[in-house]
Design a protein around this motif. Structure first.
Motif, PDB file in Angstrom:
ATOM      1  N   GLU A 169       0.873  -1.182  -0.044  1.00 42.59           N
ATOM      2  CA  GLU A 169       0.008   0.032   0.153  1.00 42.59           C
ATOM      3  C   GLU A 169       0.805   1.247  -0.152  1.00 42.59           C
ATOM      4  N   LYS A 170       0.619   2.067  -0.914  1.00 42.28           N
ATOM      5  CA  LYS A 170       1.235   3.389  -1.282  1.00 42.28           C
ATOM      6  C   LYS A 170       0.524   4.581  -0.388  1.00 42.28           C
ATOM      7  N   GLU A 171      -0.930   4.407  -0.320  1.00 44.02           N
ATOM      8  CA  GLU A 171      -1.444   5.658   0.336  1.00 44.02           C
ATOM      9  C   GLU A 171      -1.432   5.746   2.003  1.00 44.02           C
ATOM     10  N   PRO A 172      -0.924   6.779   2.545  1.00 36.13           N
ATOM     11  CA  PRO A 172      -0.531   6.799   3.785  1.00 36.13           C
ATOM     12  C   PRO A 172      -1.749   6.727   4.627  1.00 36.13           C
ATOM     13  N   THR A 173      -2.997   7.227   4.352  1.00 32.12           N
ATOM     14  CA  THR A 173      -4.092   7.090   4.926  1.00 32.12           C
ATOM     15  C   THR A 173      -4.511   5.584   5.025  1.00 32.12           C
ATOM     16  N   VAL A 174      -4.850   5.120   3.986  1.00 28.71           N
ATOM     17  CA  VAL A 174      -4.877   3.570   3.897  1.00 28.71           C
ATOM     18  C   VAL A 174      -4.041   2.656   4.981  1.00 28.71           C
ATOM     19  N   PHE A 175      -2.758   3.084   4.753  1.00 31.06           N
ATOM     20  CA  PHE A 175      -1.687   2.412   5.570  1.00 31.06           C
ATOM     21  C   PHE A 175      -2.047   2.606   6.879  1.00 31.06           C
ATOM     22  N   GLY A 176      -2.444   3.739   7.296  1.00 29.71           N
ATOM     23  CA  GLY A 176      -2.553   4.022   8.884  1.00 29.71           C
ATOM     24  C   GLY A 176      -3.785   3.244   9.318  1.00 29.71           C
ATOM     25  N   LYS A 177      -4.846   3.292   8.323  1.00 29.46           N
ATOM     26  CA  LYS A 177      -6.308   2.619   8.820  1.00 29.46           C
ATOM     27  C   LYS A 177      -5.732   0.886   8.987  1.00 29.46           C
ATOM     28  N   LEU A 178      -4.783   0.409   8.343  1.00 30.00           N
ATOM     29  CA  LEU A 178      -4.652  -0.807   8.498  1.00 30.00           C
ATOM     30  C   LEU A 178      -3.751  -0.901   9.699  1.00 30.00           C
ATOM     31  N   THR A 179      -2.784  -0.304  10.205  1.00 27.34           N
ATOM     32  CA  THR A 179      -2.229  -0.352  11.268  1.00 27.34           C
ATOM     33  C   THR A 179      -2.910  -0.234  12.438  1.00 27.34           C
ATOM     34  N   SER A 180      -3.911   0.410  12.450  1.00 32.21           N
ATOM     35  CA  SER A 180      -4.488   0.806  13.558  1.00 32.21           C
ATOM     36  C   SER A 180      -5.666  -0.224  13.687  1.00 32.21           C
ATOM     37  N   SER A 181      -6.231  -0.681  12.531  1.00 26.08           N
ATOM     38  CA  SER A 181      -7.285  -1.666  12.779  1.00 26.08           C
ATOM     39  C   SER A 181      -6.778  -3.040  13.111  1.00 26.08           C
ATOM     40  N   VAL A 182      -5.506  -3.686  12.766  1.00 24.20           N
ATOM     41  CA  VAL A 182      -5.186  -4.875  12.978  1.00 24.20           C
ATOM     42  C   VAL A 182      -4.643  -4.908  14.596  1.00 24.20           C
ATOM     43  N   GLU A 183      -4.760  -3.856  15.252  1.00 22.03           N
ATOM     44  CA  GLU A 183      -4.606  -3.988  16.573  1.00 22.03           C
ATOM     45  C   GLU A 183      -5.848  -4.667  17.396  1.00 22.03           C
ATOM     46  N   GLU A 184      -6.926  -4.860  16.586  1.00 18.00           N
ATOM     47  CA  GLU A 184      -7.957  -5.387  17.191  1.00 18.00           C
ATOM     48  C   GLU A 184      -7.900  -6.865  17.167  1.00 18.00           C
ATOM     49  N   LEU A 185      -7.070  -7.414  16.440  1.00 17.37           N
ATOM     50  CA  LEU A 185      -6.683  -8.951  16.142  1.00 17.37           C
ATOM     51  C   LEU A 185      -5.933  -9.500  17.463  1.00 17.37           C
ATOM     52  N   ARG A 186      -5.861 -10.677  17.500  1.00 16.64           N
ATOM     53  CA  ARG A 186      -5.259 -11.481  18.563  1.00 16.64           C
ATOM     54  C   ARG A 186      -3.768 -11.002  18.305  1.00 16.64           C
ATOM     55  N   GLY A 187      -2.840 -10.971  19.174  1.00 16.67           N
ATOM     56  CA  GLY A 187      -1.432 -10.443  19.267  1.00 16.67           C
ATOM     57  C   GLY A 187      -0.657 -11.045  18.249  1.00 16.67           C
ATOM     58  N   ASP A 188      -0.608 -12.245  18.213  1.00 16.45           N
ATOM     59  CA  ASP A 188       0.276 -12.804  17.048  1.00 16.45           C
ATOM     60  C   ASP A 188       0.099 -12.352  15.609  1.00 16.45           C
ATOM     61  N   ILE A 189      -1.355 -12.449  15.434  1.00 20.88           N
ATOM     62  CA  ILE A 189      -1.643 -12.042  14.107  1.00 20.88           C
ATOM     63  C   ILE A 189      -1.472 -10.409  13.863  1.00 20.88           C
ATOM     64  N   ALA A 190      -1.643  -9.505  14.971  1.00 15.83           N
ATOM     65  CA  ALA A 190      -1.683  -8.304  14.649  1.00 15.83           C
ATOM     66  C   ALA A 190       0.115  -8.155  14.353  1.00 15.83           C
ATOM     67  N   ALA A 191       0.748  -9.005  15.303  1.00 13.91           N
ATOM     68  CA  ALA A 191       2.480  -8.543  15.103  1.00 13.91           C
ATOM     69  C   ALA A 191       2.959  -9.073  13.553  1.00 13.91           C
ATOM     70  N   ARG A 192       2.192 -10.068  13.211  1.00 15.05           N
ATOM     71  CA  ARG A 192       2.644 -10.591  11.833  1.00 15.05           C
ATOM     72  C   ARG A 192       2.394  -9.297  10.758  1.00 15.05           C
ATOM     73  N   VAL A 193       1.306  -8.583  10.838  1.00 15.93           N
ATOM     74  CA  VAL A 193       1.069  -7.675  10.038  1.00 15.93           C
ATOM     75  C   VAL A 193       1.925  -6.449  10.274  1.00 15.93           C
ATOM     76  N   LEU A 194       1.934  -6.093  11.490  1.00  7.29           N
ATOM     77  CA  LEU A 194       2.712  -5.050  11.691  1.00  7.29           C
ATOM     78  C   LEU A 194       3.838  -5.026  11.363  1.00  7.29           C
ATOM     79  N   GLU A 195       4.627  -6.140  11.436  1.00  7.17           N
ATOM     80  CA  GLU A 195       6.023  -6.525  11.206  1.00  7.17           C
ATOM     81  C   GLU A 195       6.274  -6.135   9.681  1.00  7.17           C
ATOM     82  N   LYS A 196       5.290  -6.567   8.782  1.00 10.73           N
ATOM     83  CA  LYS A 196       5.333  -6.180   7.237  1.00 10.73           C
ATOM     84  C   LYS A 196       5.397  -4.843   7.197  1.00 10.73           C
ATOM     85  N   ALA A 197       4.495  -4.174   7.868  1.00  8.65           N
ATOM     86  CA  ALA A 197       4.251  -2.674   7.813  1.00  8.65           C
ATOM     87  C   ALA A 197       5.475  -2.007   8.216  1.00  8.65           C
TER      88      ALA A 197
END
Length: 285
Positions: free
Chosen positions: A226-254
């Motif tokens: 993703e290149k758009e900062p607002t979409v990227f921000g939506k992603l990184t904030s939303s995944v915090e709703e998920l189980r810790g290990d899943i959220a960490a997996r996405v945030l590591e990529k981000a």
């Protein structure tokens, strides 16, 4: 059919203001928690909502935004007693009102909106967002642009339906969300798709695997490309709703995104640190 809840609003300024209100509420999932909606209705439109009767009257307004506000206020004011009015709103002529009513019913443990949201999903995205071949008989650039705009608006509405369905345990919007999260022409489409995928990712992985769904891998791809900062921000904030290990997996990529600024990568890093701290605290318990 006109896809605008503002066609009956006389003031262009008010229309733009209310449109911004609705767009943010649609993306974030609640109707402007930081704004006083009752004050906005009173001062901008002269609509008072002091009593239940006034709210019920507002729910019949010709202005779609007012109807949405009324439904929100009614649910907050009288709780489950608002269910009959919310059910009636499932047949509203405007999609924005219908999906909001279905969402509010879901917060009251009522799944009456399922059927209507399934119908809207099929109506607005019959091919799950797959590209539609251009009509060779249409050559005017303005008409082509207009048609594409209408198509994208319909896809955006379909994602609203998919979001509510996912909230209610129906994952049939997965294919649309997976496609739109990566290919959506509008940033708002990609944001809505992210929310659908996050809701679906809350389901047990074994169930999702049996259904051939992997929302986490799609979210990881969004984090990477993703290149758009607002979409990227939506992603990184939303995944915090998920189980810790899943959220960490996405945030590591981000955190290691090549398409985002150092500022946005640092935002992802801070959220990852917060997630890891929660995981560690849970292990300590």
């Amino acid at each position: 059919m006109e896809y605008s809840i503002f066609k009956n609003t006389s003031s262009r300024y008010i229309s733009i203001l209310l449109l911004l209100v609705l767009m943010i509420s649609t993306i974030e999932g609640s109707l402007f928690p930081h704004l006083d909606i009752e004050k906005l209705l009173r001062e901008e439109l002269g609509i008072y909502t002091d009593t239940t009767e006034q709210i019920l009257q507002a729910a019949k307004s010709e202005n779609g935004f007012v109807r949405i506000c009324a439904l929100e206020l009614l649910k907050d004011r009288i709780g489950t007693k608002a269910i009959p009015t919310l059910k009636e709103a499932l047949d509203d002529q405007e999609m924005e009102v219908r999906w909001r009513a279905a969402h509010l019913l879901g917060t009251l443990d009522d799944k009456s909106g399922l059927l209507r949201m399934r119908q809207d999903l099929m109506e607005f995205a019959p091919n799950n967002g797959a590209p539609v071949p251009l009509d060779p008989n249409v050559t005017d650039p303005n008409e082509i642009k207009e048609r594409e705009g209408k198509r994208n608006l319909r896809l955006s509405y379909a994602l609203d339906a998919a979001t509510v369905l996912a909230e209610l345990g129906d994952r049939r919007g997965y294919e649309l969300a997976a496609r739109m999260a990566l290919e959506g022409a509008w940033a708002v489409q990609r944001k809505k798709a992210i929310q659908v995928l996050v809701e679906i990712a809350k389901v047990d992985e074994r169930i999702l695997a049996a259904e051939g769904k992997d929302p986490v891998i799609v979210l990881c791809a969004v984090a990477e490309f993703e290149k758009e900062p607002t979409v990227f921000g939506k992603l990184t904030s939303s995944v915090e709703e998920l189980r810790g290990d899943i959220a960490a997996r996405v945030l590591e990529k981000a955190m290691s995104s090549r398409h985002q600024s150092e500022l946005m990568r640092n935002v992802a890093k801070r959220r990852l640190e917060r997630v890891r701290a929660k995981i560690k605290a849970a292990e300590g318990d």
